[in-house]
Design a protein around this motif. Structure first.
Motif, PDB file in Angstrom:
ATOM      1  N   LYS A 118      -0.096  49.549  18.263  1.00  0.00           N
ATOM      2  CA  LYS A 118       1.193  50.113  18.664  1.00  0.00           C
ATOM      3  C   LYS A 118       1.662  49.595  20.019  1.00  0.00           C
ATOM      4  CE  LYS A 118       0.832  54.330  15.919  1.00  0.00           C
ATOM      5  NZ  LYS A 118       0.864  55.811  15.947  1.00  0.00           N
ATOM      6  N   LEU A 119       0.870  49.845  21.061  1.00  0.00           N
ATOM      7  CA  LEU A 119       1.304  49.453  22.402  1.00  0.00           C
ATOM      8  C   LEU A 119       1.476  47.943  22.519  1.00  0.00           C
ATOM      9  CD1 LEU A 119       2.014  50.734  25.123  1.00  0.00           C
ATOM     10  CD2 LEU A 119      -0.361  50.349  25.824  1.00  0.00           C
ATOM     11  N   SER A 120       0.563  47.190  21.953  1.00  0.00           N
ATOM     12  CA  SER A 120       0.627  45.727  22.071  1.00  0.00           C
ATOM     13  C   SER A 120       1.787  45.112  21.298  1.00  0.00           C
ATOM     14  CB  SER A 120      -0.692  45.099  21.608  1.00  0.00           C
ATOM     15  OG  SER A 120      -0.870  45.302  20.225  1.00  0.00           O
ATOM     16  N   THR A 121       2.414  45.871  20.414  1.00  0.00           N
ATOM     17  CA  THR A 121       3.562  45.340  19.662  1.00  0.00           C
ATOM     18  C   THR A 121       4.872  45.465  20.433  1.00  0.00           C
ATOM     19  OG1 THR A 121       4.027  47.424  18.522  1.00  0.00           O
ATOM     20  CG2 THR A 121       2.435  45.936  17.478  1.00  0.00           C
ATOM     21  N   ILE A 122       4.839  46.181  21.556  1.00  0.00           N
ATOM     22  CA  ILE A 122       6.053  46.344  22.361  1.00  0.00           C
ATOM     23  C   ILE A 122       6.285  45.082  23.168  1.00  0.00           C
ATOM     24  CG2 ILE A 122       7.145  47.667  24.210  1.00  0.00           C
ATOM     25  CD1 ILE A 122       5.619  50.113  23.206  1.00  0.00           C
ATOM     26  N   GLU A 123       7.480  44.553  23.049  1.00  0.00           N
ATOM     27  CA  GLU A 123       7.819  43.315  23.753  1.00  0.00           C
ATOM     28  C   GLU A 123       7.914  43.530  25.253  1.00  0.00           C
ATOM     29  OE1 GLU A 123      11.046  40.976  22.195  1.00  0.00           O
ATOM     30  OE2 GLU A 123      10.756  41.838  20.209  1.00  0.00           O
TER      31      GLU A 123
ATOM     32  N   SER B  34      -9.672  55.824  18.726  1.00  0.00           N
ATOM     33  CA  SER B  34      -8.248  56.083  18.497  1.00  0.00           C
ATOM     34  C   SER B  34      -7.393  55.393  19.542  1.00  0.00           C
ATOM     35  CB  SER B  34      -7.964  57.588  18.526  1.00  0.00           C
ATOM     36  OG  SER B  34      -8.671  58.249  17.527  1.00  0.00           O
ATOM     37  N   TYR B  35      -7.877  55.382  20.789  1.00  0.00           N
ATOM     38  CA  TYR B  35      -7.117  54.700  21.838  1.00  0.00           C
ATOM     39  C   TYR B  35      -7.094  53.194  21.594  1.00  0.00           C
ATOM     40  CZ  TYR B  35      -5.244  53.266  26.292  1.00  0.00           C
ATOM     41  OH  TYR B  35      -4.448  52.691  27.263  1.00  0.00           O
ATOM     42  N   GLN B  36      -8.224  52.639  21.190  1.00  0.00           N
ATOM     43  CA  GLN B  36      -8.264  51.216  20.888  1.00  0.00           C
ATOM     44  C   GLN B  36      -7.276  50.882  19.770  1.00  0.00           C
ATOM     45  OE1 GLN B  36     -11.983  49.699  19.373  1.00  0.00           O
ATOM     46  NE2 GLN B  36     -11.445  47.594  19.905  1.00  0.00           N
ATOM     47  N   ASP B  37      -7.249  51.707  18.743  1.00  0.00           N
ATOM     48  CA  ASP B  37      -6.310  51.505  17.643  1.00  0.00           C
ATOM     49  C   ASP B  37      -4.867  51.601  18.141  1.00  0.00           C
ATOM     50  OD1 ASP B  37      -5.731  51.330  14.667  1.00  0.00           O
ATOM     51  OD2 ASP B  37      -4.767  53.253  15.165  1.00  0.00           O
TER      52      ASP B  37
ATOM     53  N   PHE C 252      12.228  48.712  26.276  1.00  0.00           N
ATOM     54  CA  PHE C 252      10.874  49.221  26.484  1.00  0.00           C
ATOM     55  C   PHE C 252      10.865  50.746  26.405  1.00  0.00           C
ATOM     56  CE2 PHE C 252       7.785  51.077  29.408  1.00  0.00           C
ATOM     57  CZ  PHE C 252       6.606  50.582  28.883  1.00  0.00           C
ATOM     58  N   VAL C 253      11.787  51.381  27.092  1.00  0.00           N
ATOM     59  CA  VAL C 253      11.863  52.846  27.089  1.00  0.00           C
ATOM     60  C   VAL C 253      12.108  53.366  25.676  1.00  0.00           C
ATOM     61  CG1 VAL C 253      13.249  54.812  27.877  1.00  0.00           C
ATOM     62  CG2 VAL C 253      12.541  53.039  29.509  1.00  0.00           C
ATOM     63  N   LYS C 254      12.992  52.732  24.938  1.00  0.00           N
ATOM     64  CA  LYS C 254      13.278  53.151  23.555  1.00  0.00           C
ATOM     65  C   LYS C 254      12.009  53.067  22.706  1.00  0.00           C
ATOM     66  CE  LYS C 254      15.495  50.254  20.894  1.00  0.00           C
ATOM     67  NZ  LYS C 254      14.626  49.719  19.880  1.00  0.00           N
ATOM     68  N   ASP C 255      11.247  52.006  22.868  1.00  0.00           N
ATOM     69  CA  ASP C 255      10.013  51.837  22.096  1.00  0.00           C
ATOM     70  C   ASP C 255       8.949  52.865  22.495  1.00  0.00           C
ATOM     71  OD1 ASP C 255      11.134  49.689  20.751  1.00  0.00           O
ATOM     72  OD2 ASP C 255      10.225  48.191  22.071  1.00  0.00           O
ATOM     73  N   ILE C 256       8.828  53.143  23.779  1.00  0.00           N
ATOM     74  CA  ILE C 256       7.832  54.096  24.281  1.00  0.00           C
ATOM     75  C   ILE C 256       8.138  55.506  23.790  1.00  0.00           C
ATOM     76  CG2 ILE C 256       7.070  55.264  26.407  1.00  0.00           C
ATOM     77  CD1 ILE C 256       5.721  52.529  25.842  1.00  0.00           C
ATOM     78  N   VAL C 257       9.390  55.898  23.854  1.00  0.00           N
ATOM     79  CA  VAL C 257       9.800  57.245  23.433  1.00  0.00           C
ATOM     80  C   VAL C 257       9.456  57.487  21.961  1.00  0.00           C
ATOM     81  CG1 VAL C 257      11.843  58.705  23.058  1.00  0.00           C
ATOM     82  CG2 VAL C 257      11.553  57.495  25.219  1.00  0.00           C
ATOM     83  N   ALA C 258       9.435  56.450  21.165  1.00  0.00           N
ATOM     84  CA  ALA C 258       9.171  56.579  19.723  1.00  0.00           C
ATOM     85  C   ALA C 258       7.694  56.778  19.383  1.00  0.00           C
ATOM     86  CB  ALA C 258       9.711  55.345  18.986  1.00  0.00           C
ATOM     87  N   LEU C 259       6.804  56.589  20.342  1.00  0.00           N
ATOM     88  CA  LEU C 259       5.371  56.707  20.067  1.00  0.00           C
ATOM     89  C   LEU C 259       4.886  58.123  20.365  1.00  0.00           C
ATOM     90  CD1 LEU C 259       4.161  53.317  21.590  1.00  0.00           C
ATOM     91  CD2 LEU C 259       4.527  53.877  19.171  1.00  0.00           C
ATOM     92  N   PRO C 260       4.446  58.873  19.365  1.00  0.00           N
ATOM     93  CA  PRO C 260       4.068  60.271  19.585  1.00  0.00           C
ATOM     94  C   PRO C 260       2.810  60.458  20.434  1.00  0.00           C
ATOM     95  CG  PRO C 260       3.578  59.616  17.331  1.00  0.00           C
ATOM     96  CD  PRO C 260       4.333  58.478  17.958  1.00  0.00           C
ATOM     97  N   GLU C 261       1.963  59.454  20.517  1.00  0.00           N
ATOM     98  CA  GLU C 261       0.762  59.565  21.346  1.00  0.00           C
ATOM     99  C   GLU C 261       1.115  59.641  22.836  1.00  0.00           C
ATOM    100  OE1 GLU C 261      -0.381  57.223  17.645  1.00  0.00           O
ATOM    101  OE2 GLU C 261       1.272  57.184  19.072  1.00  0.00           O
TER     102      GLU C 261
END
Length: 153
Positions: free
Chosen positions: A126-131, A118-121, A85-94
């Motif tokens: 992006k966020l919903s694809t994180i397991e 933009s937040y909905q997108d 989870f942390v690895k995936d979060i760190v990769a998101l620039p938003e």
């Protein structure tokens, strides 16, 4: 802080206010010469008191005027799941900040986007694809009352 004297603390305070200040100008503010101020700054950097120097940008001018705090609860708390989870979060620039928290949620994210669309997108694509995300709660900032990067001491 046991290795820091008043001069060190004054240097840190001044650098927090303007990290671009010249050694000469900083020395003048502290009533010292440039060489000892330079040596103290280098020591503070070596010892990790000064981690890095940055420029603070105007998020609105860069089309990131909406701030959202998003609390995240994970479905599972195994060590490898949290690390993924942390690895995936760190990769998101938003996401500009992420905190592991105690309480009803596991993480708090600070997210900067242009607007609600933009937040909905971001959430949908992006966020919903994180397991392993169990659920989220978003809080939208209506106005920024205080924002500081300075530590007091």
């Amino acid at each position: 802080m046991e290795n820091l004297d008043n001069t060190d603390l004054q240097i840190l305070k001044q650098l927090q206010q303007d990290s671009n200040i010249s050694i000469k100008d900083l020395a003048a503010k502290l009533f010292l010469t440039a060489t000892p101020v330079y040596e103290r700054i280098k020591r503070l950097e070596r010892e990790g008191y000064i981690m890095k120097y940055v420029a603070l940008l105007d998020k609105k001018k860069l089309n990131r005027g909406m701030t959202v705090f998003c609390n995240v609860r994970l479905k599972e708390h195994a060590k490898n799941v949290g690390a993924n989870f942390v690895k995936d979060i760190v990769a998101l620039p938003e996401i500009i900040e992420c905190y592991n928290i105690a309480g009803d949620y596991d993480f708090m994210l600070k997210i900067l986007v242009a607007d609600m669309a933009s937040y909905q997108d971001f959430v949908m694509n992006k966020l919903s694809t994180i397991e392993n995300i169990g659920n989220t709660q978003s809080v939208f900032v209506m106005g920024e009352i205080k924002h500081s990067t300075e530590l007091s001491f």
